[in-house]
Structures are given as structure tokens and as C-alpha cells.
Design an enzyme around this catalytic site. Structure first.
Site, short mmCIF file in Angstrom:
data_model
loop_
_atom_site.label_atom_id
_atom_site.label_comp_id
_atom_site.label_asym_id
_atom_site.label_seq_id
_atom_site.Cartn_x
_atom_site.Cartn_y
_atom_site.Cartn_z
N GLN A 21 45.93 48.51 -55.01
CA GLN A 21 44.98 48.72 -54.23
C GLN A 21 44.75 47.65 -53.01
OE1 GLN A 21 41.81 49.75 -57.27
NE2 GLN A 21 41.35 51.26 -55.62
N ARG A 78 38.72 39.36 -61.05
CA ARG A 78 39.23 40.32 -61.87
C ARG A 78 40.39 41.05 -61.02
NH1 ARG A 78 38.17 46.09 -62.91
NH2 ARG A 78 39.24 46.79 -64.79
N HIS A 121 46.59 48.49 -64.16
CA HIS A 121 45.65 49.47 -63.60
C HIS A 121 46.33 50.57 -62.63
CE1 HIS A 121 41.50 48.97 -61.56
NE2 HIS A 121 41.95 50.25 -61.08
N ASN A 165 42.92 49.28 -67.53
CA ASN A 165 41.91 49.76 -67.06
C ASN A 165 41.57 51.38 -66.82
OD1 ASN A 165 39.55 49.39 -64.51
ND2 ASN A 165 41.00 50.92 -63.76
N GLU A 166 40.82 51.85 -67.63
CA GLU A 166 40.24 53.30 -67.64
C GLU A 166 41.36 54.11 -68.04
OE1 GLU A 166 38.50 54.04 -63.83
OE2 GLU A 166 36.93 52.86 -64.07
N ASN A 295 33.25 49.93 -66.99
CA ASN A 295 33.23 50.28 -65.43
C ASN A 295 31.96 51.53 -65.48
OD1 ASN A 295 35.13 48.54 -65.22
ND2 ASN A 295 36.69 50.16 -64.66
N TYR A 297 29.88 53.94 -62.76
CA TYR A 297 29.52 54.02 -61.38
C TYR A 297 28.34 55.30 -61.04
CZ TYR A 297 33.55 51.59 -59.66
OH TYR A 297 34.54 50.66 -59.44
N GLU A 376 33.39 46.71 -63.44
CA GLU A 376 33.43 47.59 -62.36
C GLU A 376 31.96 48.02 -61.94
OE1 GLU A 376 36.28 49.94 -61.15
OE2 GLU A 376 37.99 48.91 -62.01
N TRP A 423 32.78 45.67 -57.85
CA TRP A 423 33.89 46.58 -57.08
C TRP A 423 33.34 47.05 -55.68
CZ3 TRP A 423 39.09 47.27 -58.75
CH2 TRP A 423 39.85 48.01 -57.80
N GLU A 430 41.81 53.30 -51.68
CA GLU A 430 41.16 54.20 -52.65
C GLU A 430 41.76 55.47 -53.32
OE1 GLU A 430 38.59 53.31 -54.72
OE2 GLU A 430 38.26 55.46 -55.59
N TRP A 431 42.95 55.01 -53.62
CA TRP A 431 43.71 56.01 -54.49
C TRP A 431 43.93 57.18 -53.52
CZ3 TRP A 431 46.18 53.30 -57.61
CH2 TRP A 431 45.79 51.78 -58.28
#
Ligand code: GBH
Length: 470
Positions: A21, A78, A121, A165-166, A295, A297, A376, A423, A430-431
Site C-alpha cells: 500500500q 507497524r 499483509h 494480517n487478517e 483490527n 473498523y 488497526e 490506520w 486502498e486495494w
């Protein structure tokens, strides 16, 4: 009127990014292709065809970026290591790729910032995808070798290592829904990927622990609060149980209890590949960890048909609908409450973070006393609405304030939360949304690569500098 709060002494306050990213320099110093290079070059895969080829050019601007972190009083950073820089072909170690991270770690330590390293990630070397990717068991050994290679080079200075990550995103967005790299859409591949990700985590923890018992090792999971639209409806309650099972418990239970949740396996039925789990896998996956990264959101309100009709509805959804990440529960629908959302359309649910941390503390920290870190949390918000170059993002300040207060409440109620990473440090790739969504507390001008702290960065710098709000 808000009350001032103070975090316990030693509480880490920092920011997070991920290699693909922010780094750019996609083909420098021997870096191999990763699945996001391939996916982002696929027409229609990413908004406007954006790629991470340049991103924030962090690879070339690293010393200035660390100075920026220092100026924001950040106690920790991180970041993730690009597997394809370290192992361009998925196997052979490229020392030049490791050099970058070694310099980054030195720079951080000189600035008195704790380096918090994530090994994976989402950027699998393309060569390993071609060998079958995460659905193929062979990737597990490759990951362990890679983890050890990173340790050999950085382990004298880095003490915190997070494996993944995730994994929910890697597995279900990447292999079932196909909205993330590598863009595959087979629900069973999603399940295979999930299991192999967890196994790679467990085996890497074992190998690293054996190599250096003093490391702090962990895994970062994403959690989403799931609530039934109508708590009086059995169908809605079942919908919430299903998605809570798949998104949250399916990853944390094997880790801390050594078993996949029974109800989720039942929901999956014959979708669950019978040959997937080998003897000993769950023991490896549940190797004790020191740190569970959280994480967070948002939360979702969900609805679904009555449980009796669910299996049929799920079959129909698989046959006719666009691929869903909710393998085996494709019929569950997310409904918006009409409450405020971020630029991702995600509802703002700070109280859910407090409840989540307390649930994890109670059920998933184990006798070993696993510590919790919010690895995050943050929000996508509009970029520079009045064109001045300075983003006065008071909505982001409010988001961060609300969530930090929720963390503080959880600590006061007994959760052992040791740190919080916003984050993100800066706007970045952003992907699947490319550069069209901005999560940074620092603005990035993608034409000039100029970094400008937003109002939220100034606010967070005060919090990080004082360990307190207000
Ligand atoms: C993280 O993923 C990533 O680690 C990071 O790289 C990324 O930039 C950042 O978040 C922002 O996207 O049910 O529709 O309300 C977050 C992944 C967020 C996945 C919330 C599931 C639920 C959305 N998740 N989400 S919804």
C-alpha cells in the site's frame, strides 16, 4: 463535554501501513511480482486500474517518513515486509530486499520508535500463486522459510513479529469473492486458503519460538460486530450467528481453542473439504501466542431467511449470485441502519470495539495471558474538500477519539490491551479502491508525493505524546 482520559503507562500509540500500500518501487532491487501486481493489472479489478507500482514511494522516502513519524510523537510503527522483495521467486532469499527493512528498522530505533513487523499483509509472491497459492498446502513450508529469513536479518533489533494480517480477507476476499488478489472465486478454495493461512501462522510461530524464545509473537485478525436486524426473528439471529461464526470465531477459535467452531462446520456442510485438516494441524495452529492483534473498523446489521430454508437459499445464492465472501452463508444480507458511515460505507460503532475487546479478553486470551493490541483502527474520509491542501478532518478526529475512549473503557473493565495503531499513517493504496479512498492522518499528494499532516495527525500527535486525551 468530554472527560479527559489517560492510558496506562507504557501503552503504545502508533500508526500502521502495509508494504504493497505504501512502498512502490515494485521492481527495484530484485523484488519479484506479487499477486497484487498481477491483480491490479487485470482490467476491471481495481477502480481506475490503479496499481501499487509507485504508491507513496515510501521505498525511496523512508528516512523522511520516519522523521515525520517522529514529529508526530509516534511510539511504534507497524509495517509489513514484502515477501516478494525477500523471496522474489517464493524461495530464494534476496538480501537486497532485506536491506531495505534493515535500514528502516535502524531508522526507527534511532527515532525511538518501536518497529512492529507483520510478515504477511496480502502480497503473496506471484510464483507461489502459480504453484497453487494459499489453497495449496505447499505454501505453508514456504512461509516458514520466509519467516525465518526475515528473523535472521532483523531479529537482533526487532522483538515483535506478527505472522499474518487478517487471514479472513486473504482467504475469502481473495479466493471466494475474488474482489482481492488473486481474484479467484471458488468457495472451497476460500476455505482451503483459510486453513493453510492459519497453519502457516502456527508453524511459523513454532519455528520462530524455537529459534528465539524471547520473541513476542502473534497474529492479527479483523473483527466485525454482527447484529440481527430483528432480534425477535430466528432467521435474523441465525444470520448474525452465521456471519459472526465465519468472520470472527472461525479464525480465533482454532487459534485459542484448537478447534473450528462446530456450528460453522455445520453451516458449511459438504462445502468443507474433507481432506483439508490433517492430524496435528489444529495443535500447530493453537501454538500459544503472546499477542493477539485486533483490527476493528465497523459493525454490520444482518438479516436472513428462517434457518430451515437457509441451506436451500445458500445453494441458490451460490448458483446465481455474484460470489460472496460469506462461504456457506451467501444468503445473509447486510442492512444499513441509516446511521453515519465513513467513505467506505462502513457504519461507525465505537462501543462495539469495547465489547469486542472484553469478549476476547474473557474467552480468547488463555492461561498464557495473551496481550491484546488494536493493530488497526481508522476511517476513510473526504480529501481536502476546500482545496487548501490542509485537510481539517474533524470527523476523523471524532472517529479516533470515540474508538480510543472505547479502548480505554475496555482496559478499565479488565481487558489487557497494550497498544493502539491508527490506520493509517498516510493516505495510501486502498486495494480494490485504488487511490480513491483515504485513510491517512497525513495527506499524500500523489502528483508531488508531498505529505501534509491533517488535523487528525496534530490531534493524534498530542495523544501519542501525552498518553492521554483531553
Ligand atoms: C484493513 O482491512 C486492511 O488490513 C488494510 O490493509 C486496509 O487498508 C484497511 O483495512 C482499510 O480497508 O460488512 O461491508 O460493513 C479491513 C477489512 C473491514 C473487512 C470491514 C470487512 C466489513 C465491511 N475489513 N469489513 S461491511
Amino acid at each position: 463535554m468530554t472527560t479527559p482520559i489517560t492510558f496506562p503507562s507504557g501503552f503504545l500509540l502508533g500508526s500502521a501501513t502495509a508494504a504493497y500500500q505504501v512502498e512502490g518501487a515494485a521492481h527495484e532491487d530484485g523484488r519479484g511480482d506479487c499477486i497484487w501486481d498481477t491483480f491490479s493489472a487485470t482490467p476491471g479489478a481495481v477502480v481506475h486500474g490503479h496499481t501499487g507500482a509507485v504508491a507513496c514511494d515510501h521505498y525511496h522516502r523512508m528516512p523522511q517518513d520516519v522523521a515525520l513519524m517522529r514529529s508526530l510523537n509516534l511510539g511504534a510503527y507497524r509495517f509489513s515486509v514484502s515477501w516478494a522483495r525477500v523471496c522474489p521467486d517464493g524461495r530464494t532469499v534476496n538480501e537486497k530486499g532485506l536491506d531495505f527493512y534493515s535500514r528502516l528498522v535502524d531508522e526507527l530505533l534511532a527515532a525511538d520508535i518501536v518497529p512492529w513487523v507483520t510478515l504477511y499483509h496480502w502480497d503473496l509472491p506471484q510464483a507461489l500463486e502459480e504453484a497453487g497459492g494459499w489453497p495449496a498446502r505447499g505454501v505453508v513450508d514456504r512461509f516458514v522459510d520466509y519467516a525465518l529469513a526475515v528473523y535472521e536479518r532483523l531479529g537482533d533489533r526487532v522483538r515483535q513479529l506478527t505472522t499474518l494480517n487478517e487471514p479472513w480477507c486473504s482467504a475469502f476476499l481473495g479466493y471466494a469473492a475474488g474482489v482481492h488478489a488473486p481474484g479467484r472465486t471458488d468457495p472451497q478454495d476460500g476455505l482451503r486458503a483459510a486453513h493453510h493461512l492459519l497453519l502457516a501462522h502456527g508453524r511459523a510461530v513454532q519455528a520462530l519460538r524455537e529459534r528465539d524464545p524471547g520473541l513476542e509473537l502473534g497474529l492479527t485478525l479483523n473483527f466485525t460486530e454482527m447484529q440481527p436486524q430483528d432480534p425477535a426473528s430466528a432467521g435474523d439471529r441465525d444470520a448474525a450467528r452465521r456471519l459472526d461464526g465465519l468472520a470472527n470465531r472461525f479464525f480465533v477459535e482454532p487459534l485459542t481453542r484448537g478447534a473450528y467452531p462446530e456450528d460453522v462446520l455445520e453451516d458449511l456442510g459438504e462445502l468443507w473439504p474433507q481432506d483439508l485438516v490433517h492430524d496435528g494441524d489444529l495443535a500447530d495452529i493453537s501454538t500459544p501466542i503472546d499477542v493477539l492483534g485486533v483490527n476493528f473498523y465497523t459493525g454490520s446489521m444482518v438479516t436472513g431467511p428462517h434457518p430451515e430454508s437457509a441451506p436451500e437459499a445458500a445453494r441458490q445464492a451460490r448458483a446465481y449470485d455474484a460470489p460472496s465472501p460469506n462461504v456457506g452463508s451467501e444468503h445473509v444480507v447486510v442492512v444499513r441502519r441509516g446511521t453515519p458511515v465513513t467513505d467506505m460505507g462502513w457504519e461507525i460503532r465505537p462501543q462495539a470495539l469495547r465489547d469486542l475487546l472484553l469478549w476476547l479478553q474473557r474467552d480468547h486470551t488463555g492461561p498464557a495471558g495473551t496481550r491484546l493490541y488494536v493493530t488497526e483502527n481508522g476511517a476513510a474520509m473526504p480529501d481536502d474538500p476546500d482545496g487548501t491542501g490542509f485537510v481539517d478532518d474533524q470527523d476523523r478526529v471524532a472517529y479516533l477519539d470515540g474508538h480510543l475512549r472505547a479502548v480505554h473503557e475496555a482496559i478499565q473493565c479488565g481487558a489487557d490491551v497494550r497498544g493502539y495503531f491508527v490506520w493509517s499513517l498516510m493516505d495510501n493504496y486502498e486495494w480494490a479502491y485504488g487511490y480513491t479512498r483515504r485513510f491517512g492522518i497525513v495527506r499524500v499528494d500523489y502528483d508531488t508525493q508531498e505529505r501534509t499532516p491533517k488535523a487528525s495527525a496534530r490531534w493524534f500527535a498530542d495523544v501519542a505524546g501525552s498518553g492521554a486525551i483531553g
